[in-house]
Scaffold this active site. Structure first.
Site, PDB file in Angstrom:
ATOM      1  N   THR A  16       1.262  -1.667   0.469  1.00  0.00           N
ATOM      2  CA  THR A  16      -0.604  -0.647   0.228  1.00  0.00           C
ATOM      3  C   THR A  16       0.818   1.238   0.159  1.00  0.00           C
ATOM      4  O   THR A  16       0.227   1.861  -0.485  1.00  0.00           O
ATOM      5  CB  THR A  16      -0.781  -0.002   1.282  1.00  0.00           C
ATOM      6  N   ASP A  60       2.119  -7.403  -4.184  1.00  0.00           N
ATOM      7  CA  ASP A  60       1.123  -7.481  -2.331  1.00  0.00           C
ATOM      8  C   ASP A  60       1.701  -7.831  -1.615  1.00  0.00           C
ATOM      9  O   ASP A  60       1.786  -9.724  -2.746  1.00  0.00           O
ATOM     10  CB  ASP A  60      -0.330  -7.775  -2.904  1.00  0.00           C
ATOM     11  N   SER A  61       2.329  -7.917  -0.671  1.00  0.00           N
ATOM     12  CA  SER A  61       3.278  -8.698   0.223  1.00  0.00           C
ATOM     13  C   SER A  61       2.514 -10.147   0.537  1.00  0.00           C
ATOM     14  O   SER A  61       3.231 -10.819   0.540  1.00  0.00           O
ATOM     15  CB  SER A  61       3.335  -7.882   1.444  1.00  0.00           C
ATOM     16  N   ASP A  93       0.918  -7.116   5.559  1.00  0.00           N
ATOM     17  CA  ASP A  93       0.372  -8.171   5.670  1.00  0.00           C
ATOM     18  C   ASP A  93       1.021  -9.048   6.278  1.00  0.00           C
ATOM     19  O   ASP A  93       1.555  -9.482   6.982  1.00  0.00           O
ATOM     20  CB  ASP A  93      -0.313  -8.214   4.530  1.00  0.00           C
ATOM     21  N   THR A 279       4.130 -20.945  20.893  1.00  0.00           N
ATOM     22  CA  THR A 279       2.502 -20.674  21.505  1.00  0.00           C
ATOM     23  C   THR A 279       1.805 -19.794  20.826  1.00  0.00           C
ATOM     24  O   THR A 279       2.344 -19.135  19.949  1.00  0.00           O
ATOM     25  CB  THR A 279       2.950 -20.193  23.085  1.00  0.00           C
ATOM     26  N   GLN A 280       0.198 -20.282  20.443  1.00  0.00           N
ATOM     27  CA  GLN A 280      -0.289 -18.961  19.717  1.00  0.00           C
ATOM     28  C   GLN A 280      -0.934 -18.017  20.784  1.00  0.00           C
ATOM     29  O   GLN A 280      -1.606 -17.209  20.605  1.00  0.00           O
ATOM     30  CB  GLN A 280      -1.550 -19.946  19.389  1.00  0.00           C
ATOM     31  N   CYS A 281      -0.307 -17.991  21.700  1.00  0.00           N
ATOM     32  CA  CYS A 281      -0.816 -16.886  22.699  1.00  0.00           C
ATOM     33  C   CYS A 281       0.195 -15.863  22.105  1.00  0.00           C
ATOM     34  O   CYS A 281       1.026 -15.767  21.489  1.00  0.00           O
ATOM     35  CB  CYS A 281      -0.215 -16.640  23.919  1.00  0.00           C
TER      36      CYS A 281
HETATM   37  N1  ASP Z   1      -2.183  -6.147   1.057  1.00  0.00           N
HETATM   38  C1  ASP Z   1      -0.976  -4.823   1.371  1.00  0.00           C
HETATM   39  C2  ASP Z   1       0.279  -6.189   1.282  1.00  0.00           C
HETATM   40  O1  ASP Z   1       0.518  -6.218   2.258  1.00  0.00           O
HETATM   41  C3  ASP Z   1      -1.586  -4.421   3.076  1.00  0.00           C
HETATM   42  C4  ASP Z   1      -0.018  -3.131   3.233  1.00  0.00           C
HETATM   43  O2  ASP Z   1       0.879  -2.744   1.918  1.00  0.00           O
HETATM   44  O3  ASP Z   1      -0.424  -2.760   4.534  1.00  0.00           O
HETATM   45  O4  ASP Z   1       0.892  -6.046   0.786  1.00  0.00           O
END
Ligand code: ASP
Length: 343
Positions: A16, A60-61, A93, A279-281
């Site tokens: 983004t 996009d990540s 992400d 841990t999933q915590c």
């Molecule tokens: N979906 C986007 C990504 O991870 C969200 C971001 O850029 O924060 O590429």
């Protein structure tokens, strides 16, 4: 003597942050990264020289993978001598995964590599991108006694610099999108940049910088949940190329004591497939043996991820499976800190 102004390489991978709103159509599009300085004229005020490098096709990540990590590491390796610091713009992400992976792939790093991104595009009126970008560059350019202050892979977001391999994305819409629950922030930006010197990674700068590019991707993350099904587990654990497993367990490392499940785990260990307990915590550490529900895991040789995040544990597993030292046991290597990712 004239103060040395830092040379910073800004690498754009996508996400983004690098988007701009087309005010005619209202849609978001990637902007030409070479024109960055025109969009963010504030960068001209920084006392550093900024060069940029963009991925040919910004992504996009969610589409990040070990090939992209290798690409990033290659860029840093090729231009390591030329620059004093690196800032990597990345979608939020999967930023913690990439940043953790890159931290393992760079050994004896003696310069800052700072990941950042944003929740809103750089061209948006209320964007968080400008502050994140400008402060990340300042942190990467920060020098004291003629050497960089930060000599590790960091992640900067919403006024805080964290050790990257301690972070997790915790919120999909707040500007404060990341947290590092088991390790303090390395720096906080307010009126001044407050550096937490004691938290910074201590680095032996006489050691030679080295990069690794191989990662083993035949690994799997299994999150425990009540009602986990025997047939599904048997099918998953029978995957022919499985080389390592991350178990996201309850609380301080506990899981069901049902015999079929423990037997299935033991079968993997007997095949020399390492199993890591995290841990999933969101915070806290695995302590196997505290409860009856983790005693069996300890006995069979499950590795403790201690207070590692899942992001750090899975990328460390990929890294060690491909680059482990042959004269040290896998368990010992995993349970030892490589880049400050585990206490
Ligand atoms: N979906 C986007 C990504 O991870 C969200 C971001 O850029 O924060 O590429």
């Amino acid at each position: 003597m004239k103060k040395h102004s830092s040379n910073i390489l800004l690498i754009y991978t996508g996400g983004t942050i690098g988007m701009i709103k087309d005010f005619e159509t209202g849609s978001l599009k990637n902007f030409n990264f070479d024109e960055l300085l025109q969009h963010v004229p504030e960068l001209n005020l920084l006392d550093c020289v900024i060069d940029t490098h963009s991925f040919e096709t910004p992504i996009d990540s969610s589409n990040m993978n070990p090939d992209c990590w290798e690409q990033l590491v290659g860029i840093i390796e090729n231009r390591y001598e030329e620059f004093d610091g690196f800032v990597i713009l990345h979608g939020s992400d999967t930023m913690s995964y990439t940043a953790s992976a890159v931290s393992f792939m760079l050994e004896n790093l003696a310069k800052p590599v700072i990941f950042t991104g944003s929740q809103l595009p750089i061209g948006d009126l209320r964007t968080d991108a400008k502050e994140n970008l400008i402060t990340s560059i300042q942190l990467a350019a920060l020098r004291e006694n003629n050497e960089p202050v930060v000599k590790e892979v960091g992640l900067y977001f919403e006024y805080k610099l964290y050790r990257a391999n301690r972070t997790t994305k915790i919120n999909a819409e707040h500007f404060e999108a990341f947290a590092s629950l088991n390790y303090p922030a390395l720096a906080e930006s307010g009126v001044y940049l407050a550096i937490e010197y004691r938290a910074l990674l201590k680095v032996d700068t006489t050691r030679i910088f080295k990069t690794y590019t191989k990662m083993e991707d035949n690994v799997f993350v299994l999150k425990m949940f009540p009602g986990i099904n025997q047939a599904t587990i048997h099918h998953l654990f029978a995957a022919p190329n499985l080389k390592g497993l991350i178990l996201e367990t309850y609380g301080s490392g506990n899981l069901t004591t049902e015999t079929w499940f423990l037997k299935a785990l033991k079968k993997l260990i007997d095949k020399d497939i390492p199993i890591i307990n995290v841990t999933q915590c969101s915070g806290g550490s695995v302590e196997m043996g505290n409860y009856e529900t983790s005693v069996a895991l300890k006995k069979m040789g499950v590795i403790s991820g201690k207070d590692s995040t899942t992001e750090a544990a899975v990328t460390k597993l990929m890294f060690l499976l491909a680059n482990r030292k042959q004269d040290v046991g896998f368990k010992e290597q995993f349970e030892t800190s490589l880049r400050g990712e585990i206490s």
